[in-house]
Motif scaffolding. Structure first.
Motif, PDB file in Angstrom:
ATOM      1  N   LYS A 197       0.686   4.003   1.578  1.00 24.44           N
ATOM      2  CA  LYS A 197       0.981   4.509   2.916  1.00 24.44           C
ATOM      3  C   LYS A 197       2.174   3.770   3.524  1.00 24.44           C
ATOM      4  O   LYS A 197       3.074   4.384   4.092  1.00 24.44           O
ATOM      5  CB  LYS A 197      -0.263   4.347   3.799  1.00 24.44           C
ATOM      6  CG  LYS A 197      -0.224   5.063   5.098  1.00 24.44           C
ATOM      7  CD  LYS A 197      -1.584   4.921   5.792  1.00 24.44           C
ATOM      8  CE  LYS A 197      -1.629   5.691   7.080  1.00 24.44           C
ATOM      9  NZ  LYS A 197      -2.921   5.563   7.749  1.00 24.44           N
ATOM     10  N   GLN A 198       2.207   2.447   3.382  1.00 24.99           N
ATOM     11  CA  GLN A 198       3.309   1.655   3.927  1.00 24.99           C
ATOM     12  C   GLN A 198       4.593   1.906   3.155  1.00 24.99           C
ATOM     13  O   GLN A 198       5.666   2.029   3.740  1.00 24.99           O
ATOM     14  CB  GLN A 198       2.985   0.167   3.914  1.00 24.99           C
ATOM     15  CG  GLN A 198       4.115  -0.657   4.513  1.00 24.99           C
ATOM     16  CD  GLN A 198       3.865  -2.149   4.483  1.00 24.99           C
ATOM     17  OE1 GLN A 198       2.788  -2.593   4.113  1.00 24.99           O
ATOM     18  NE2 GLN A 198       4.849  -2.923   4.868  1.00 24.99           N
ATOM     19  N   PRO A 240       0.834  -1.201   0.000  1.00 24.89           N
ATOM     20  CA  PRO A 240       0.000   0.000   0.000  1.00 24.89           C
ATOM     21  C   PRO A 240       0.872   1.256   0.000  1.00 24.89           C
ATOM     22  O   PRO A 240       1.970   1.261   0.574  1.00 24.89           O
ATOM     23  CB  PRO A 240      -0.793  -0.115   1.305  1.00 24.89           C
ATOM     24  CG  PRO A 240      -0.711  -1.545   1.706  1.00 24.89           C
ATOM     25  CD  PRO A 240       0.573  -2.067   1.142  1.00 24.89           C
ATOM     26  N   SER A 254      -0.246  -1.367   8.723  1.00 28.79           N
ATOM     27  CA  SER A 254      -0.466  -1.867   7.369  1.00 28.79           C
ATOM     28  C   SER A 254      -0.234  -3.382   7.304  1.00 28.79           C
ATOM     29  O   SER A 254      -1.000  -4.110   6.659  1.00 28.79           O
ATOM     30  CB  SER A 254       0.467  -1.143   6.401  1.00 28.79           C
ATOM     31  OG  SER A 254       0.261  -1.584   5.085  1.00 28.79           O
ATOM     32  N   CYS A 255       0.789  -3.857   7.985  1.00 35.61           N
ATOM     33  CA  CYS A 255       1.079  -5.296   7.997  1.00 35.61           C
ATOM     34  C   CYS A 255      -0.032  -6.073   8.710  1.00 35.61           C
ATOM     35  O   CYS A 255      -0.404  -7.173   8.277  1.00 35.61           O
ATOM     36  CB  CYS A 255       2.418  -5.564   8.676  1.00 35.61           C
ATOM     37  SG  CYS A 255       3.830  -4.972   7.727  1.00 35.61           S
ATOM     38  N   GLU A 282      -3.193  -5.185   8.863  1.00 36.48           N
ATOM     39  CA  GLU A 282      -4.341  -5.210   7.943  1.00 36.48           C
ATOM     40  C   GLU A 282      -4.149  -6.294   6.884  1.00 36.48           C
ATOM     41  O   GLU A 282      -5.087  -7.036   6.564  1.00 36.48           O
ATOM     42  CB  GLU A 282      -4.519  -3.843   7.291  1.00 36.48           C
ATOM     43  CG  GLU A 282      -5.057  -2.787   8.237  1.00 36.48           C
ATOM     44  CD  GLU A 282      -5.102  -1.408   7.611  1.00 36.48           C
ATOM     45  OE1 GLU A 282      -4.990  -1.304   6.362  1.00 36.48           O
ATOM     46  OE2 GLU A 282      -5.249  -0.436   8.370  1.00 36.48           O
ATOM     47  N   ARG A 283      -2.933  -6.401   6.329  1.00 41.07           N
ATOM     48  CA  ARG A 283      -2.678  -7.444   5.329  1.00 41.07           C
ATOM     49  C   ARG A 283      -2.773  -8.833   5.937  1.00 41.07           C
ATOM     50  O   ARG A 283      -3.259  -9.766   5.299  1.00 41.07           O
ATOM     51  CB  ARG A 283      -1.300  -7.237   4.691  1.00 41.07           C
ATOM     52  CG  ARG A 283      -1.301  -6.094   3.695  1.00 41.07           C
ATOM     53  CD  ARG A 283      -0.161  -6.111   2.693  1.00 41.07           C
ATOM     54  NE  ARG A 283       1.059  -6.745   3.142  1.00 41.07           N
ATOM     55  CZ  ARG A 283       2.082  -6.120   3.729  1.00 41.07           C
ATOM     56  NH1 ARG A 283       2.011  -4.846   3.966  1.00 41.07           N
ATOM     57  NH2 ARG A 283       3.166  -6.784   4.071  1.00 41.07           N
TER      58      ARG A 283
END
Length: 112
Positions: A10-11, A8, A98-99, A101-102
């Motif tokens: 953002k990440q 993403p 982010s991690c 969420e993934r």
């Protein structure tokens, strides 16, 4: 592990900023503490209540909590190092979020 382009935005942006700070700047994990003290010299202003104020870095070094005196001319440098650490920590929170969420997405796909 997937390629960076599949991450993403953002990440990817946070990772780039994190790498730049870690590579180009100094950082210290700790905090600044201002302490007032009496020097012990008779007739000094501190014996009349106006204590000497000094800055110290409070940090963990070799698994022990340390208080390291910061000379006045190095206070700005120490503050910059501490700010860089706080910036790194904030960027790591973004990357971790982010991690996570993934991970949840991958878990949901696996359980479906």
């Amino acid at each position: 592990m997937s390629s960076r382009s599949s991450l993403p935005d953002k990440q990817r942006h946070a990772s780039s900023q994190l790498a730049q700070i870690a590579h180009d700047k100094s950082f210290i994990v700790g905090g600044i503490v201002r302490m007032a003290r009496v020097c012990g010299v008779s007739g000094c202003k501190c014996t009349r209540g106006r204590k000497h104020v000094s800055s110290y870095l409070s940090l963990k070094y070799k698994n022990k909590r340390r208080m390291i005196y910061v000379p006045r001319e190095l206070e700005d440098y120490a503050k910059d190092c501490l700010k860089n650490y706080h910036d790194i920590k904030a960027l790591m929170d973004v990357i971790s979020g982010s991690c996570v969420e993934r991970f949840f997405d991958a878990r949901k796909k696996r359980l479906s």
